[in-house]
Design a protein around this motif. Structure first.
Motif, short mmCIF file in Angstrom:
data_model
loop_
_atom_site.label_atom_id
_atom_site.label_comp_id
_atom_site.label_asym_id
_atom_site.label_seq_id
_atom_site.Cartn_x
_atom_site.Cartn_y
_atom_site.Cartn_z
N GLY A 175 0.81 -1.21 0.00
CA GLY A 175 0.00 0.00 0.00
C GLY A 175 0.85 1.26 0.00
O GLY A 175 0.60 2.20 -0.77
N SER A 176 1.85 1.28 0.86
CA SER A 176 2.71 2.48 0.93
C SER A 176 3.35 2.77 -0.42
O SER A 176 3.44 3.93 -0.84
CB SER A 176 3.81 2.27 1.98
OG SER A 176 3.26 2.00 3.24
N TYR B 163 -4.07 8.83 6.91
CA TYR B 163 -2.95 7.90 7.01
C TYR B 163 -2.76 7.27 5.64
O TYR B 163 -3.72 6.78 5.04
CB TYR B 163 -3.22 6.81 8.06
CG TYR B 163 -2.12 5.78 8.07
CD1 TYR B 163 -0.94 6.03 8.76
CD2 TYR B 163 -2.21 4.62 7.33
CE1 TYR B 163 0.11 5.12 8.72
CE2 TYR B 163 -1.17 3.70 7.28
CZ TYR B 163 -0.02 3.96 7.97
OH TYR B 163 1.03 3.08 7.92
N HIS B 164 -1.51 7.26 5.16
CA HIS B 164 -1.29 6.74 3.82
C HIS B 164 -0.10 5.78 3.73
O HIS B 164 0.30 5.41 2.63
CB HIS B 164 -1.09 7.89 2.83
CG HIS B 164 -2.31 8.77 2.70
ND1 HIS B 164 -3.40 8.41 1.95
CD2 HIS B 164 -2.62 9.96 3.27
CE1 HIS B 164 -4.33 9.36 2.04
NE2 HIS B 164 -3.89 10.30 2.85
N GLU C 120 -8.16 9.74 1.82
CA GLU C 120 -8.87 8.47 1.89
C GLU C 120 -10.36 8.80 1.73
O GLU C 120 -10.87 9.65 2.45
CB GLU C 120 -8.67 7.81 3.27
CG GLU C 120 -7.25 7.43 3.58
CD GLU C 120 -7.00 7.44 5.10
OE1 GLU C 120 -7.05 6.36 5.71
OE2 GLU C 120 -6.77 8.54 5.66
N ASP D 144 -6.96 7.26 -1.97
CA ASP D 144 -6.31 6.10 -1.36
C ASP D 144 -7.40 5.17 -0.84
O ASP D 144 -7.96 5.39 0.22
CB ASP D 144 -5.39 6.60 -0.23
CG ASP D 144 -4.73 5.45 0.54
OD1 ASP D 144 -5.12 4.29 0.34
OD2 ASP D 144 -3.85 5.74 1.36
N LYS E 1 -4.16 -4.06 0.28
CA LYS E 1 -4.79 -4.85 1.33
C LYS E 1 -5.69 -5.98 0.81
O LYS E 1 -5.20 -7.06 0.49
CB LYS E 1 -5.56 -3.93 2.28
CG LYS E 1 -4.62 -3.06 3.13
CD LYS E 1 -5.41 -2.25 4.12
CE LYS E 1 -4.53 -1.35 4.97
NZ LYS E 1 -3.88 -2.00 6.08
N1 PMP Z 1 -3.11 3.72 2.93
C1 PMP Z 1 -4.06 3.36 3.80
C2 PMP Z 1 -5.38 4.07 3.79
C3 PMP Z 1 -3.80 2.35 4.73
O1 PMP Z 1 -4.73 2.02 5.63
C4 PMP Z 1 -2.54 1.70 4.69
C5 PMP Z 1 -2.20 0.57 5.66
N2 PMP Z 1 -2.73 0.63 6.91
C6 PMP Z 1 -1.60 2.09 3.75
C7 PMP Z 1 -1.91 3.10 2.88
C8 PMP Z 1 -0.24 1.44 3.69
O2 PMP Z 1 -0.35 0.14 3.22
P1 PMP Z 1 0.82 -0.93 3.53
O3 PMP Z 1 0.79 -1.16 4.99
O4 PMP Z 1 0.43 -2.12 2.71
O5 PMP Z 1 2.09 -0.32 3.07
#
Ligand code: PMP
Length: 431
Positions: free
Chosen positions: A116-117, A149-150, A216, A250, A279
């Motif tokens: 995700g990151s 949060y991203h 988000e 996101d 996810k």
């Molecule tokens: N964006 C959002 C909205 C998230 O909830 C998350 C993970 N909690 C991430 C990005 C980051 O994803 P990852 O942990 O797979 O890097």
């Protein structure tokens, strides 16, 4: 013998293994897992826990699902991995084709990445390269809202909430972006004009520097488990059009049905210019994410200098991950997920609202298969976690938030067990 081995492993784990957001000197206890199937996590000591977390929004079909297992097995027979530079394969093409079909309209170009990151990093880089190609290299800033949060990588952290998002620890090396007030919490609430005008003001004042607005949609996850009304998101989309800037959504946490819509942006009936998925993309089987964008953004990036998009991870479009993602998404689409999520929402609303009677509870909110109980004070994580495990459920609170997002196929009696354990444990917190 086995008991001894497990003790040794736990000891080694304590001394050598970092867990998410924990100290190496004084780590929180961890519970060794032997296996997991359906909505149950089986501990090494034989105890079974009903899963309330879907392993952080990911395992929407529960664990050890025969269809997903078979997809991995079948793919393994062909190949586990090949590089994506100069090669392609069925799993990547078929998955991309399905994502283009189901994603909000206009998102036709797919970039597969690792987590995700990284999907967020890719989205940011796409926005920056787009403006460079448009000969507007001065557009290097992002605009976001507080409480977001991203992810944990540097670019993603730079758009996490400055107070709650680890941001402050790294402030001196993070790029500085713009933060607007977060909209008031509440899915059904009226439009927070004040928060919207703050965002509008920032666009007015700094629009020419802003490459994209990133947020988000509808649910802000790890930054506070907050919900906001669809009308706010609609207005943000309108403002980004008015100020001719890009919108990145996101949907890493909200995608694949969690909020009651396949994608949370559907609540507002909008499409972003860039979309991040992760996810639940692989049904929680493997790490993989995707960043989708429009033909327009892709064309502009490709027409500029150097004419290519500058990203390409080693494990891009990993065939095992693509195969299981394809199987998971097909399984979701062929299942009565909407009815299941609606039934979970109804149950969570009914049961968790009992917590509103407790003076130490500040708020209870539910949307889709997400139930949140917000307390006035942070919980003592190790103690409350132990109580949940003793009650046979897996719930992992953070800060003042005790929340659940169970796998969609959870049966009514298991959900009942889960919420009863939550209500009882939260009641004890006030004692
Ligand atoms: N964006 C959002 C909205 C998230 O909830 C998350 C993970 N909690 C991430 C990005 C980051 O994803 P990852 O942990 O797979 O890097």
């Amino acid at each position: 013998m086995r008991g001894r081995l497990i003790e040794d492993r736990i000891g080694f784990d304590r001394r050598h293994l970092w867990h998410p957001y924990t100290s190496m000197e004084d780590p929180l206890p961890v519970y060794p897992v032997a296996s997991a199937a359906g909505v149950r996590i089986v501990l090494e000591d034989g105890r079974e826990l009903i899963d309330g977390m879907s392993s952080w929004w990911a395992a929407i079909h529960g664990y050890n699902h025969p269809v997903l297992n078979q997809a991995v097995r079948d793919q393994l027979e062909d190949m586990a991995h090949v590089m994506f530079g100069g090669l392609t394969h069925g799993p990547a093409v078929d998955l991309a084709s399905l994502l283009v079909e189901i994603a909000p309209s206009g998102l036709e170009k797919v970039f597969f990445c690792d987590s995700g990151s990284v999907a967020v990093e890719v989205a940011i880089k796409m926005a920056l390269q787009y403006w460079q190609s448009m000969k507007h290299g001065e557009r290097q800033k992002l605009l976001t809202i507080r409480c977001g949060y991203h992810g944990d990588t540097l670019g993603a952290m730079s758009v996490c909430d400055p107070e709650t998002g680890m941001h402050h620890l790294f402030r001196s090396i993070l790029p500085q972006h713009y933060f607007a007030k977060a909209p008031r919490c509440g899915f059904d609430g009226s439009l927070d004009e004040d928060a919207l005008s703050d965002l509008s003001r920032l666009l007015q004042e700094h629009g020419r520097e802003i490459a994209a607005v990133i947020l988000e949609p509808i649910v802000q996850g790890a930054g506070g488990m907050r919900f906001y009304p669809p009308l706010y998101l609609r207005r943000v989309r309108e403002l980004t059009h008015e100020h001719d800037t890009l919108l990145i959504l996101d949907e890493i946490a909200t995608g694949f049905g969690r909020t009651g819509k396949l994608f949370a942006s559907e609540w507002a009936n909008i499409s972003p210019d860039i979309l991040c998925l992760g996810k639940a993309l692989t049904g929680g089987y493997m790490t993989m994410a995707a960043t989708l964008t429009t033909s327009r953004v892709a064309e502009v990036i490709s027409s500029g200098d150097p004419g290519v998009f500058m990203h390409g991870p080693t494990f891009m479009a990993n065939p095992l991950a693509c195969s299981v993602a394809l199987a998971s998404t097909r399984l979701l689409l062929s299942s009565p997920w909407k009815e299941r999520v609606a039934a979970i929402q109804e149950h969570l609303t009914r049961d968790l609202s009992k917590c509103l009677d407790f003076p130490h509870v500040a708020d209870v909110r539910v949307l889709g298969a997400i139930g949140v109980v917000e307390l006035h004070r942070p919980v003592a994580l190790a103690r409350i976690q132990k109580r949940f495990v003793e009650r046979g459920v897996w719930i992992r609170p953070f800060g003042r938030l005790v929340y659940t997002m169970p796998p969609y196929l959870i049966l009514a009696q298991d959900l009942q067990h889960l919420t009863a354990a939550m209500v009882e444990t939260i009641r004890e917190e006030g004692a």
